[in-house]
Design a protein around this motif. Structure first.
Motif, PDB file in Angstrom:
ATOM      1  N   GLU A   1     -46.616  30.181   7.427  1.00  0.00           N
ATOM      2  CA  GLU A   1     -45.646  31.215   7.782  1.00  0.00           C
ATOM      3  C   GLU A   1     -44.322  30.982   7.081  1.00  0.00           C
ATOM      4  N   ARG A   2     -43.837  32.024   6.412  1.00  0.00           N
ATOM      5  CA  ARG A   2     -42.525  31.997   5.772  1.00  0.00           C
ATOM      6  C   ARG A   2     -41.515  32.699   6.685  1.00  0.00           C
ATOM      7  N   PRO A   3     -40.219  32.708   6.327  1.00  0.00           N
ATOM      8  CA  PRO A   3     -39.181  33.149   7.266  1.00  0.00           C
ATOM      9  C   PRO A   3     -39.397  34.501   7.935  1.00  0.00           C
TER      10      PRO A   3
ATOM     11  N   ARG B 284     -42.379  36.134  15.329  1.00  0.00           N
ATOM     12  CA  ARG B 284     -43.086  35.400  16.373  1.00  0.00           C
ATOM     13  C   ARG B 284     -42.168  35.153  17.569  1.00  0.00           C
TER      14      ARG B 284
ATOM     15  N   GLN C 289     -42.118  34.183  10.540  1.00  0.00           N
ATOM     16  CA  GLN C 289     -41.635  33.332  11.630  1.00  0.00           C
ATOM     17  C   GLN C 289     -40.719  34.117  12.570  1.00  0.00           C
TER      18      GLN C 289
ATOM     19  N   ILE D 163     -33.429  31.241  11.645  1.00  0.00           N
ATOM     20  CA  ILE D 163     -34.429  31.280  10.577  1.00  0.00           C
ATOM     21  C   ILE D 163     -33.752  31.870   9.346  1.00  0.00           C
TER      22      ILE D 163
ATOM     23  N   ARG E  84     -33.024  30.092  17.851  1.00  0.00           N
ATOM     24  CA  ARG E  84     -33.430  29.467  16.601  1.00  0.00           C
ATOM     25  C   ARG E  84     -32.859  30.259  15.427  1.00  0.00           C
TER      26      ARG E  84
ATOM     27  N   TYR F 221     -45.553  35.116   3.966  1.00  0.00           N
ATOM     28  CA  TYR F 221     -46.633  34.160   4.221  1.00  0.00           C
ATOM     29  C   TYR F 221     -47.276  33.736   2.921  1.00  0.00           C
TER      30      TYR F 221
ATOM     31  N   GLN G  12     -40.127  33.116  20.196  1.00  0.00           N
ATOM     32  CA  GLN G  12     -39.467  31.827  20.050  1.00  0.00           C
ATOM     33  C   GLN G  12     -38.938  31.358  21.404  1.00  0.00           C
TER      34      GLN G  12
END
Length: 302
Positions: free
Chosen positions: A117-119, A125, A122, A65, A63, A80, A127
């Motif tokens: 959640e902002r970049p 986390r 994210q 981001i 992904r 956030y 994925q």
């Protein structure tokens, strides 16, 4: 896809995504992936820094981001925010039902249910497919306090939310930081990264890039386009055209069914390669013809 095991595999992977990579860039990308270090890419706008992150994410099946930087960017926008609208609905609902336990309600309001959640968060986390590619784009547009905030994120791959505590990445993201060098980025941040200057490509590599991104262009036209743009970069311009402009211009010429360059065609399509009126005015009249003839002379000599 697993992390490439050699520099050659990196070059092949990026090439498969339409990104023509030279050996020095392939080497630093390989080292960043192997060592788990952030990669700081600096260079003029339009030379392909952002595209490297996109090609990496696509090639690895991860992904992407993207944190697009701008003046005034702060931690709340990058990490956030609390969903105040949903929190207000929850408060009104609790009040309507009666018997509100304020202490209990406060605890419920600041949970992940109401977290936007902002970049940066994210990227911490897990994925699907593995750690994401985190693109921190145009860092030079931000302020120095935001750079200082990034030090924790890039050193320890963790962010802190006062109401929830510290959140650490179980697997560090692949971090690409770009800068157009409109200002100097602090040494403390650069030291946490591997560094590479992304320069304008040489003639043959720019031809390869153009053929990769606009394969329908005839070889003769591609060579004229690249020769003209490279000659144009030697002029005293406010903003020199990047590789992105070379590709855009070639696609414009194809849309107009142009077979070969002429002063008239150049004058009609200058807005594809030059973005400032002062630069465009410099190429009016005989200037465009002069540069075109010099570019063709260079091709003939080669």
């Amino acid at each position: 896809m697993d992390i490439p095991g050699s520099i050659g595999e990196v070059e092949v992977m990026l090439g498969g995504q339409g990104y023509v990579c030279d050996r020095s860039l392939g080497t630093v990308v390989f080292l960043a992936l192997t060592l788990g270090r952030p990669l700081f890419l600096e260079g003029e706008a339009g030379v392909g820094k952002t595209e490297i992150a996109k090609a990496l994410a696509s090639g690895l099946g991860r992904r992407l981001i993207r944190l697009q930087c701008y003046e005034g960017l702060d931690a709340s926008s990058a990490v956030y925010e609390w969903n105040f609208a949903e929190q207000m609905i929850a408060i009104r609902t609790a009040e309507a039902s009666g018997g509100v336990d304020r202490a209990h309600l406060k605890d419920e309001l600041f949970t992940e249910e109401f977290l936007i959640e902002r970049p940066l968060l994210q990227a911490m986390r897990p994925q699907p497919g593995g750690a994401p590619v985190l693109l921190i784009d145009e860092l030079d547009r931000t302020d120095e306090p935001f750079e200082a905030f990034l030090l924790e994120a890039l050193s320890d791959f963790q962010v802190t939310i006062p109401e929830l505590g510290t959140i650490s990445a179980p697997e560090p993201p692949i971090v690409i930081v770009t800068s157009n060098r409109t200002r100097e980025v602090h040494d403390a941040l650069k030291r946490r990264c591997l560094y590479h200057w992304v320069d304008y490509p040489g003639f043959e590599r720019e031809i390869d890039i153009l053929q990769s991104r606009a394969p329908e262009a005839a070889e003769a036209l591609s060579r004229e386009v690249v020769a003209f743009v490279q000659r144009l970069r030697t002029e005293d311009l406010f903003k020199k055209p990047g590789v992105a402009e070379t590709i855009d211009w070639a696609k414009c010429l194809l849309a107009l069914d142009v077979i070969t360059l002429s002063p008239e065609v150049i004058a009609d399509t200058l807005g594809a390669i030059l973005k400032y009126q002062d630069d465009i005015q410099k190429l009016q009249g005989s200037e465009a013809k002069r540069i075109m003839e010099e570019a063709r002379s260079g091709l003939d000599a080669a």
